[in-house]
Write an enzyme that holds these catalytic residues in place. Structure first.
Site, PDB file in Angstrom:
ATOM      1  CB  THR A  32     -12.150  -1.306  -6.762  1.00 28.00           C
ATOM      2  OG1 THR A  32     -11.487  -0.385  -5.874  1.00 28.00           O
ATOM      3  CG2 THR A  32     -13.584  -1.490  -6.317  1.00 28.00           C
ATOM      4  CB  CYS A  36     -10.027   7.127  -3.272  1.00 27.52           C
ATOM      5  SG  CYS A  36     -10.750   5.821  -4.274  1.00 27.52           S
ATOM      6  CB  CYS A  40     -13.012   9.380  -3.341  1.00 29.05           C
ATOM      7  SG  CYS A  40     -13.540   8.581  -4.886  1.00 29.05           S
ATOM      8  NE  ARG A  65      -7.981   0.620 -12.117  1.00 21.27           N
ATOM      9  CZ  ARG A  65      -8.608  -0.382 -11.563  1.00 21.27           C
ATOM     10  NH1 ARG A  65      -7.917  -1.296 -10.915  1.00 21.27           N
ATOM     11  NH2 ARG A  65      -9.921  -0.482 -11.646  1.00 21.27           N
ATOM     12  CB  CYS A  67      -9.830   6.843  -7.689  1.00 19.57           C
ATOM     13  SG  CYS A  67     -11.591   7.193  -7.907  1.00 19.57           S
ATOM     14  CB  CYS A  70     -11.169  11.295  -5.958  1.00 17.45           C
ATOM     15  SG  CYS A  70     -10.099   9.886  -5.595  1.00 17.45           S
ATOM     16  CB  CYS A 317      23.373  -4.345   1.519  1.00 22.07           C
ATOM     17  SG  CYS A 317      21.636  -4.161   1.067  1.00 22.07           S
TER      18      CYS A 317
END
Length: 369
Positions: A32, A36, A40, A65, A67, A70, A317
C-alpha cells in the site's frame, strides 16, 4: 538510531495490535505504500509485505507515507491543533511549499514549528515535507510507473511546474539521451537509513542517503554531467554495490571493488582521488588533503569538494575530519559520520588484533608522513 526489537517480537506485536510498542517501531506496508503504528486498526498485511523501522523519519525517507487511520506522525496523546493542521496540509498536497511566511500568516511561529518537529519527529517540518514528496514519487515508481508518470500523479516541486522540476531533478527524457545508456536508480536499505544509488553501464556514479538536503542538487548534477536519462532499475554494478555495502556494514568488507564514475572539475577529482587512498579505519584532516593535492592553503576548497562527493561511503568522505580531531561536517549528518568511523575503527582493530588509538586519526603519523 534506535535499536529495533527482534523481528519475531515485532511481528507478534504487530499481529496483536499491541499499543505498548507504539513509538518503539513503525511498520511500512509495501503493498500500500503506507507506514503504521503497531496498534493500527487496519487489516494486517502479509509478513512478506512488511518492513520495520525505528523512527517515522526512516519510514518516510524510505518512500512510505503516513497512514491516515493510525496517524504515526502524531505523538502520544493528541498533538496541538496547529501541529495537526500542518500535518494535514502537507499530506493533502505534498507539492505545496509551505514557507515561513505562510506559517506566520497562519499565526504560527516558524521557530516553534522547527523545534516541535525536531523534538517529536527527529526532523524539521521542511524535511517532513520533502519526505512526503519523495515518498509519493517512489510509491509510483515501485508500482511500475515511469518517472514522468510518478511525477504527474504525485507531485514534487510545485503544482504548476512539477513536470519540469521533476525532469530537472531526475534527468532528461530518454529520447534525448546522448547515447543508448542511461543512469539507473535503485534504493538500498542500510543500518544508517535508506540510500539511493545510481549507475550507468560503465559504473557506479551515485550513492547518497535519501534524506540528505543536497540530494535534489545531486540529481541535477548527474543529469548535467552525464547527459542521460535517469530511470529506476538495476544492473550488475548496482547489485554488486548492494552486496558489498551489506558486507561492509556487517564488518566483512574493508575495501570496495566497483567501477566508479565521478566526473567533476580537475580539483574536485584530485580531492576525490585522494579520498580513495585513505585506508579503512583511519582518517585524514582537511589540511592533510590540501597538502596531498598540492594546495596547502586550500583547506576550505578541499572541504567544499569533499562535501560535493556524490558517492558516499565508497568514496570515503566520512574519513576526513578537522585538524583538532573534531568531526567537521558531513552531508549525511554527523551522527552517521560518527557511526561509520566507529564501525571502521572497530573493524580495523578486530582485523589487526588490536584497538586503534583515536589520537592517531588525522595525525601526520596516520597520514604516513
Amino acid at each position: 538510531m534506535p535499536v529495533l526489537p527482534p523481528l519475531e517480537e515485532m511481528e507478534q506485536a504487530f499481529e496483536r495490535r499491541d499499543a505498548d510498542y507504539d513509538g518503539i517501531f513503525f511498520v511500512g506496508i509495501t503493498s500500500t505504500g503506507v507506514f503504521c503504528r503497531p496498534s493500527c486498526p487496519a487489516k494486517r498485511a502479509l509478513p512478506a509485505h512488511r518492513r520495520f523501522f525505528g523512527t517515522a523519519r526512516e519510514a518516510l525517507f524510505s518512500g512510505f507515507r503516513p497512514c491516515k487511520r493510525c496517524r504515526p506522525m502524531e505523538t502520544a496523546g493528541r498533538p496541538p491543533e496547529w501541529v495537526r493542521s500542518l500535518i494535514e496540509q502537507a499530506e493533502a498536497d505534498p507539492s505545496r511549499r509551505i514557507s515561513d511566511g505562510d506559517l506566520r500568516e497562519s499565526g504560527v511561529d516558524p521557530v516553534r514549528v522547527r523545534r516541535y518537529f525536531k523534538a517529536n519527529f527527529g526532523m524539521t517540518f521542511q524535511a517532513f515535507c520533502r519526505g512526503l514528496r519523495l515518498g509519493r514519487a517512489l510509491e509510483g515508481i515501485r508500482k511500475g510507473e515511469s518517472l514522468d508518470g510518478a511525477a504527474l500523479d504525485h507531485g514534487y516541486e510545485s503544482l504548476s511546474g512539477f513536470r519540469d522540476a521533476f525532469q530537472r531533478a531526475f534527468g532528461i527524457p530518454p529520447g534525448r539521451s546522448a547515447d543508448g545508456d542511461c543512469v539507473l536508480l535503485s534504493w538500498i536499505d542500510s543500518p544508517l537509513g535508506p540510500l539511493v544509488a545510481g549507475s550507468t553501464q560503465e559504473g557506479v556514479c551515485l550513492l547518497e542517503f535519501t534524506d540528505r538536503r543536497r540530494l535534489e542538487a545531486q540529481f541535477q548534477t548527474i543529469q548535467k554531467r552525464f547527459k542521460r536519462a535517469v530511470v529506476p532499475g538495476a544492473n550488475v554494478h548496482l547489485k554488486d554495490l548492494r552486496r558489498q555495502l551489506s558486507e561492509y556494514f556487517s564488518g566483512n568488507r574493508r575495501a570496495f571493488d566497483l567501477p566508479l564514475l565521478y566526473p567533476g572539475t580537475p580539483f574536485q577529482q584530485q580531492v576525490w582521488d585522494e579520498l580513495l587512498k585513505i585506508p579503512y579505519g583511519e582518517t585524514r584532516s582537511y589540511q592533510d588533503l590540501a597538502l596531498a593535492v598540492g594546495s596547502p592553503g586550500a583547506c576550505r576548497a578541499v572541504g567544499t569538494a569533499n562535501g560535493m562527493n556524490r558517492i558516499a561511503i565508497v568514496i570515503p568522505c566520512h574519513r576526513v575530519v578537522n585538524k583538532n580531531g573534531d568531526l567537521g561536517g558531513y552531508g549525511g549528518g554527523l551522527w552517521r559520520k560518527q557511526k561509520l568511523l566507529d564501525l571502521e575503527r572497530e573493524g580495523a582493530g578486530m582485523a589487526d588484533g588490536r584497538t586503534l588509538q583515536p589520537a592517531l586519526f588525522g595525525s601526520p603519523e596516520a597520514a604516513g608522513r
